[in-house]
Design a protein around this motif. Sequence first.
Motif, PDB file in Angstrom:
ATOM      1  N   ALA A 228       3.263  19.037 -24.045  1.00 29.10           N
ATOM      2  CA  ALA A 228       4.056  17.867 -24.448  1.00 29.10           C
ATOM      3  C   ALA A 228       3.141  16.734 -24.910  1.00 29.10           C
ATOM      4  CB  ALA A 228       4.930  17.407 -23.287  1.00 29.10           C
ATOM      5  N   ALA A 229       2.016  16.552 -24.226  1.00 24.11           N
ATOM      6  CA  ALA A 229       1.080  15.496 -24.602  1.00 24.11           C
ATOM      7  C   ALA A 229       0.470  15.732 -25.968  1.00 24.11           C
ATOM      8  CB  ALA A 229      -0.025  15.386 -23.548  1.00 24.11           C
ATOM      9  N   LYS A 230       0.444  17.003 -26.397  1.00 27.74           N
ATOM     10  CA  LYS A 230      -0.120  17.340 -27.704  1.00 27.74           C
ATOM     11  C   LYS A 230       0.940  17.431 -28.797  1.00 27.74           C
ATOM     12  CE  LYS A 230      -4.029  19.880 -25.732  1.00 27.74           C
ATOM     13  NZ  LYS A 230      -4.721  21.188 -25.654  1.00 27.74           N
ATOM     14  N   GLY A 231       2.204  17.104 -28.464  1.00 29.67           N
ATOM     15  CA  GLY A 231       3.239  17.047 -29.497  1.00 29.67           C
ATOM     16  C   GLY A 231       4.311  18.098 -29.433  1.00 29.67           C
ATOM     17  N   HIS A 232       4.322  18.951 -28.389  1.00 30.04           N
ATOM     18  CA  HIS A 232       5.342  19.999 -28.262  1.00 30.04           C
ATOM     19  C   HIS A 232       6.683  19.356 -27.904  1.00 30.04           C
ATOM     20  CE1 HIS A 232       7.263  23.761 -27.325  1.00 30.04           C
ATOM     21  NE2 HIS A 232       6.132  24.456 -27.358  1.00 30.04           N
ATOM     22  N   LEU A 233       7.727  19.589 -28.725  1.00 27.84           N
ATOM     23  CA  LEU A 233       9.049  18.998 -28.512  1.00 27.84           C
ATOM     24  C   LEU A 233      10.106  20.045 -28.167  1.00 27.84           C
ATOM     25  CD1 LEU A 233       9.135  16.398 -31.448  1.00 27.84           C
ATOM     26  CD2 LEU A 233       8.483  16.024 -29.054  1.00 27.84           C
ATOM     27  N   GLY A 234       9.686  21.230 -27.787  1.00 26.87           N
ATOM     28  CA  GLY A 234      10.634  22.290 -27.474  1.00 26.87           C
ATOM     29  C   GLY A 234      10.494  23.451 -28.439  1.00 26.87           C
ATOM     30  N   PHE A 241       5.329  15.007 -35.559  1.00 26.16           N
ATOM     31  CA  PHE A 241       4.581  14.873 -36.798  1.00 26.16           C
ATOM     32  C   PHE A 241       3.205  14.249 -36.552  1.00 26.16           C
ATOM     33  CE2 PHE A 241       3.293  12.469 -40.569  1.00 26.16           C
ATOM     34  CZ  PHE A 241       3.305  13.476 -41.522  1.00 26.16           C
ATOM     35  N   GLY A 242       2.173  14.905 -37.074  1.00 24.93           N
ATOM     36  CA  GLY A 242       0.828  14.380 -36.958  1.00 24.93           C
ATOM     37  C   GLY A 242       0.125  14.667 -35.646  1.00 24.93           C
ATOM     38  N   SER A 243       0.827  15.321 -34.721  1.00 20.86           N
ATOM     39  CA  SER A 243       0.226  15.618 -33.423  1.00 20.86           C
ATOM     40  C   SER A 243      -0.757  16.785 -33.544  1.00 20.86           C
ATOM     41  CB  SER A 243       1.308  15.961 -32.405  1.00 20.86           C
ATOM     42  OG  SER A 243       1.983  17.155 -32.768  1.00 20.86           O
ATOM     43  N   GLU A 244      -1.499  17.043 -32.472  1.00 22.02           N
ATOM     44  CA  GLU A 244      -2.472  18.130 -32.484  1.00 22.02           C
ATOM     45  C   GLU A 244      -1.791  19.475 -32.722  1.00 22.02           C
ATOM     46  OE1 GLU A 244      -5.764  20.248 -29.519  1.00 22.02           O
ATOM     47  OE2 GLU A 244      -5.131  18.178 -29.157  1.00 22.02           O
ATOM     48  N   ILE A 245      -0.665  19.715 -32.044  1.00 18.88           N
ATOM     49  CA  ILE A 245       0.043  20.991 -32.235  1.00 18.88           C
ATOM     50  C   ILE A 245       0.642  21.070 -33.632  1.00 18.88           C
ATOM     51  CG2 ILE A 245       2.045  22.327 -31.477  1.00 18.88           C
ATOM     52  CD1 ILE A 245       1.435  21.581 -28.650  1.00 18.88           C
ATOM     53  N   TRP A 246       1.135  19.941 -34.141  1.00 19.91           N
ATOM     54  CA  TRP A 246       1.678  19.924 -35.502  1.00 19.91           C
ATOM     55  C   TRP A 246       0.610  20.352 -36.496  1.00 19.91           C
ATOM     56  CZ3 TRP A 246       0.705  17.623 -40.208  1.00 19.91           C
ATOM     57  CH2 TRP A 246       1.737  17.656 -41.156  1.00 19.91           C
ATOM     58  N   TRP A 247      -0.591  19.813 -36.372  1.00 12.49           N
ATOM     59  CA  TRP A 247      -1.671  20.184 -37.281  1.00 12.49           C
ATOM     60  C   TRP A 247      -2.034  21.658 -37.141  1.00 12.49           C
ATOM     61  CZ3 TRP A 247      -3.253  18.176 -41.551  1.00 12.49           C
ATOM     62  CH2 TRP A 247      -3.157  16.794 -41.776  1.00 12.49           C
ATOM     63  N   PHE A 248      -2.035  22.163 -35.905  1.00  8.48           N
ATOM     64  CA  PHE A 248      -2.378  23.574 -35.702  1.00  8.48           C
ATOM     65  C   PHE A 248      -1.328  24.483 -36.331  1.00  8.48           C
ATOM     66  CE2 PHE A 248      -2.116  27.464 -33.011  1.00  8.48           C
ATOM     67  CZ  PHE A 248      -3.320  28.025 -33.394  1.00  8.48           C
TER      68      PHE A 248
END
Length: 526
Positions: A228-234, A241-248
């Motif tokens: 969640a801290a890296k951008g996971h929303l479910g 948008f723009g989070s670490e997971i989004w970029w990956f």
Amino acid sequence: MDNQLLYIMLVVYLGITVLLGYLGYRHTKSAKDYMIAGGNVHPVLMALAYGSTFISTSAIVGFGGAAGVYGMSLLWLTAFNIFVGIFVAFVFFGVRTRQIAYELQVKTFPEFLGARFDSPFIRKFSAGVISLTMPLYAAAVMIGGARYMEEALNMSYTSALTIFALIVLAYVFFGGLRGVIYTDAMQGVIMFAGMAALVILTYSALGGVTPAHSKLEALKQLVPAGLAAKGHLGWTAMPAFGSEIWWFVISTLILGVGIGVLAQPQLAVRFMTVASSQDIYKGLSIGSIFILFMTGVAFTVGALSNVYFMEHGGTLALAATAVGGVAPNVDKIIPLFITQAMPEWLKYLFLFTLLSAAMSTLSGQFHIISTSISYDLNPKQGRSDKRTLLLARLGTLFGFVLTIALALKLPFGVIAVATALFFGLCTSAFLPMYTAALYWPKITPAGAISSMVIASVIYLCLVLFVHEKEATIFGVCFNLFGVNTLAIAPWTYIDPLVITLPISAFVLVAVSLLTQPVSQAVTEGR
């Protein structure tokens, strides 16, 4: 599992594979037969061979497992695979590739590039890049198949890996591309049947399509704090948008593989195997449906596996792989789900689905490695067909040994990362040059060489010293400087492809405009 039934199915499967490999061997009389299957393959066989080579255990196991962690956002990769990997690849790249390859009388991807620019250096450099880095992708494919065999047959990973590799080696070594295409088509049918059964039974086990997706949506409250801290929303939403997971997800998995398919040597050579451009158009629909079922099912089932593991074990998919003190392994999500959630007969069918997926891709990879080493890197010209075939088979052995070594050495959860790395390198080094070779007459050898070499060097530097996932795996940066990466966020998780592809294209155009064009006969390729 009922071992007797499994062994019977295995004998039948291997018997058919050996027969098709033998037929390929019987019809492999020349270098042209070994490298492009004689250039007269039926369009249906070509499309099935293209699709089954494109989709491997790295897609089903590796990326399916990634969907278990990151969710259905990976379905954008399916869309890219169909639009770019099939439609654009066939219509805009395949037809021109076959046309120019026929006029230049070339048999391999490096030879195509070298002849197009009248540059032995381009041919040898591209062949070197392919022969040295494709084993990494092949290792990812091999790991995916071995992991499922390990889980489903309760055998050691090393034993599964060895058996898997020897089966593939046998029919590529003797059958050349004819044997590869024959078996690819058979394996493509098995893969389609297995994935169709998997998606039907998955929805059935979870109560139907709508209930299954509703349950997955409800799990968003259970996203681990670290994710969640890296951008996971479910698992039913795109990452922030723009989070670490989004970029990956976007830059590494979707763009890296979705666009990278256009510059895959083992796929480009498939277009050289048919007799006419019309045959390429005829394969469009078959290829599109095949890719939809392969990737769409894998990514959907991977995400939905979280629902099953939560209902039957109280854990999410990744956590379910960590039993008995073993570290979580994203590459085991799909194998674990199949062995626990599916009926016995599907375990058998899926075993052969994965075996087919891995063998079809590995055969194409070993074939490209062998031809790159024996045909493109060998400085002697005018060799006899007999000598070329011998050297090609020795090249296969080289690729086999290197692939096995990497598959034993690479750490857990590496399948998707290794696949995206190879795709990214090929895209950066080859795609601008390859595209211009097909459509831009003003490109020069100097421009092509500069683009290819500079992009390759920058991409490898970013992988080893900047992009944290790969830099941590290879450990070169840590051994030299005592840290995993020399960069800071967001550069540590923005995929190198995002940086190197624009640089590669810019260098190609700039240097080509500053240097003299090649002769009219070569630029037209007609």
